[in-house]
Motif scaffolding. Structure first.
Motif: not given
Length: 401
Positions: A98-108, A168-175
Motif C-alpha cells: 500500500a505504501f511503497t512502489k517497488s518490484v522487489i517489494v512485490i516479489y518478496a 495500492q488502495h485495494m491493499n489499504l482497504i484490506v489492511l
C-alpha cells in the motif's frame, strides 16, 4: 468462567462468527488481487511474461513454506497467538504494497502475503470445530465468505485494474479490515487451545503417519488430483485477465468481469449444491461435478473467445471440487491419520502451482498465449482421468464415504 462455558457463550460464538467470516472475506480479496492486477504490474515495472509468472510462482512458494513451518507450530502455540502472528506477517506485506512502489517489494511480499493468507484460511478451518457445535455447516459458510471476497476483488478491482494506484488502495482497504479483525481477536474473542480428550488419545496412537499416508494405494492418485486441480483453478484465477486482454481481445475490465462470474458460480454453487452433495455422497458428487465441469471448462477454453461463457459456467461445478476433494482425502484414511494425510497431500499440491507458474510465463513468451493456455484444459482432463482411476482402482474403506 469455566472453559466450556466460555466456549459455548453466545456472545463469544457471535464474535467468533463475525471474526472468522470477515477474515475469510478479506483473505479472499487479498488472494484474488494478484491475478487482477498482474497486467498493470507488468506494465509498471516493464516485466516480461516470465517475470510476471515469477510473481505468481513466489506466492505458491510462500504457501509451501508457511504450510510446512506453520504446520509444525500450530500445535505448539496457543491458537490465538498463532492467528496473531500469521496476521502480522500478512498485514506487514499489505502495508508494504500500500505504501511503497517497488518490484522487489512485490516479489518478496508475495511470499509473505499469500503464504500467511493460506495459513490463516487453513487455521480458520481448523479453529471452527473448537468454537461451534456444527462445524461442517460453519466451515461451508466461512468458505462461502471467502468466495464473496474473491468475487468482490475481481469484480470491483477489475474496474480499476488499469491503474497501479488502485492496487495500492485495494491493499489499504484490506489492511484496514485486517487491523479491525486483529483488534477483535486480541480484545474480545476467546479461542480454546486444545482438542477434545478423545482426539488427543487418538493422536498418540498414530505411529508413523508419514509411512501410513504415503504407502496407501490412494495416495498417488489423491496427490495428482489435488495438484492438477490447483493448476486448472489457480491457473485460470491468475491468468484469465491477462489471457483475455492480451489474446482474446477483451479489455481488462471485461476479462476481470468474466473471472468474477466464474468465481460467482464457484461461490454460489457451494450453497445451492450442498443438499445434492449430502444426498449423493462425496465420491458420486465429485465424479458428477468433475465430468460436467470438465466438459464446460475444456470446451470453453478450446473455443477461445466464443467459449468464455462456458468457462464462466464451469465455476458452478468447480464450487464443490476442492472442498469435496479435501474431504475425500480423509475418507481413505483411518481417523488417526486423516489430519496428517489432508495436510501433507494438499500441501504438496503447491508444488504443482510452483512448477506451473515457473514455466507458464516463459512458455507463453515462447509459443504465444493461444498455445500456452492449453496447459489448463490438459490439466483438467488429467484431473478427470485420475479421478476415475481412483474410483475404480482403489476401494474406499468402511469408514470412508
Amino acid at each position: 468462567m469455566p472453559e466450556q462455558n466460555r466456549t459455548n457463550n453466545r456472545k463469544n460464538r457471535i464474535l467468533a462468527a463475525i471474526y472468522l467470516s470477515l477474515m475469510m472475506v478479506l483473505l479472499g480479496m487479498s488472494d484474488a488481487m494478484r491475478g487482477v492486477f498482474l497486467p498493470v504490474m507488468r506494465e509498471t515495472y516493464a516485466l516480461s511474461q516470465a517475470q510476471g509468472s515469477a510473481i505468481i510462482m513466489l506466492s505458491y512458494l510462500g504457501n509451501l513454506i508457511f504450510l510446512t513451518v506453520g504446520g509444525m507450530l500450530i500445535g505448539k502455540w496457543t491458537r490465538k497467538k498463532f492467528l496473531c502472528v500469521m496476521s502480522c506477517f500478512w498485514m506487514a506485506a499489505l502495508t508494504a504494497y500500500a505504501f511503497t512502489k517497488s518490484v522487489i517489494v512485490i516479489y518478496a511480499g508475495m511470499i509473505f502475503s499469500l503464504g500467511a493468507s493460506t495459513m490463516l484460511s487453513t487455521s480458520v478451518n481448523l479453529t471452527t470445530p473448537l468454537l461451534f457445535l456444527s462445524p461442517t455447516l460453519f466451515v461451508n459458510l466461512f468458505n462461502f465468505a471467502q468466495g464473496v471476497g474473491i468475487f468482490i476483488s475481481q469484480n470491483v478491482g477489475g474496474r480499476f485494474s488499469g491503474k497501479y494506484s488502485a492496487w495500492q488502495h485495494m491493499n489499504l482497504i484490506v489492511l484496514a479490515g485486517a487491523a479491525g479483525c486483529l483488534l477483535l481477536l486480541l480484545l474480545g474473542l476467546y479461542i480454546p487451545d486444545v482438542v477434545p480428550a478423545e482426539k488427543q488419545d487418538s493422536q498418540k496412537k498414530t505411529g508413523n503417519p508419514l509411512k501410513a499416508v504415503f504407502s496407501h494405494p490412494a495416495a498417488k492418485y489423491l496427490l495428482m488430483i489435488t495438484g492438477l486441480y490447483c493448476i486448472a483453478e489457480h491457473g485460470l484465477q491468475n491468468w484469465l485477465v491477462t489471457y483475455g486482454s492480451d489474446y482474446l481481445g477483451y479489455t481488462r475490465e471485461q476479462s476481470a468481469k468474466f473471472l468474477s462470474y466464474f468465481f460467482l458460480g464457484l461461490t454460489v454453487g457451494r450453497l445451492i449444491l450442498a443438499p445434492i452433495v449430502q444426498k449423493l455422497g462425496i465420491m458420486k458428487s465429485l465424479l458428477g461435478a468433475v465430468t460436467v465441469g470438465g466438459v464446460l471448462y475444456i470446451s470453453g477454453i478450446l473455443l477461445g473467445r466464443g467459449g468464455i461463457g462456458l468457462v464462466c459456467a464451469s465455476g458452478t461445478m468447480f464450487s464443490i471440487l476442492w472442498p469435496m476433494t479435501v474431504l475425500l482425502i480423509g475418507s481413505y484414511y483411518a481417523p488417526e491419520h486423516k489430519g496428517a494425510a489432508t495436510s501433507w497431500i494438499t500441501g504438496l499440491a503447491n508444488l504443482f502451482d510452483i512448477v506451473f507458474n515457473a514455466c507458464f510465463g516463459a512458455l507463453a513468451q515462447s509459443v504465444g498465449f493461444g498455445k500456452a493456455i492449453l496447459v489448463l484444459p490438459a490439466a483438467m482432463l488429467l484431473y478427470m482421468v485420475f479421478m476415475y482411476l481412483l474410483r475404480f482402482r482403489v476401494k474406499l474403506p468402511e469408514y470412508g464415504d
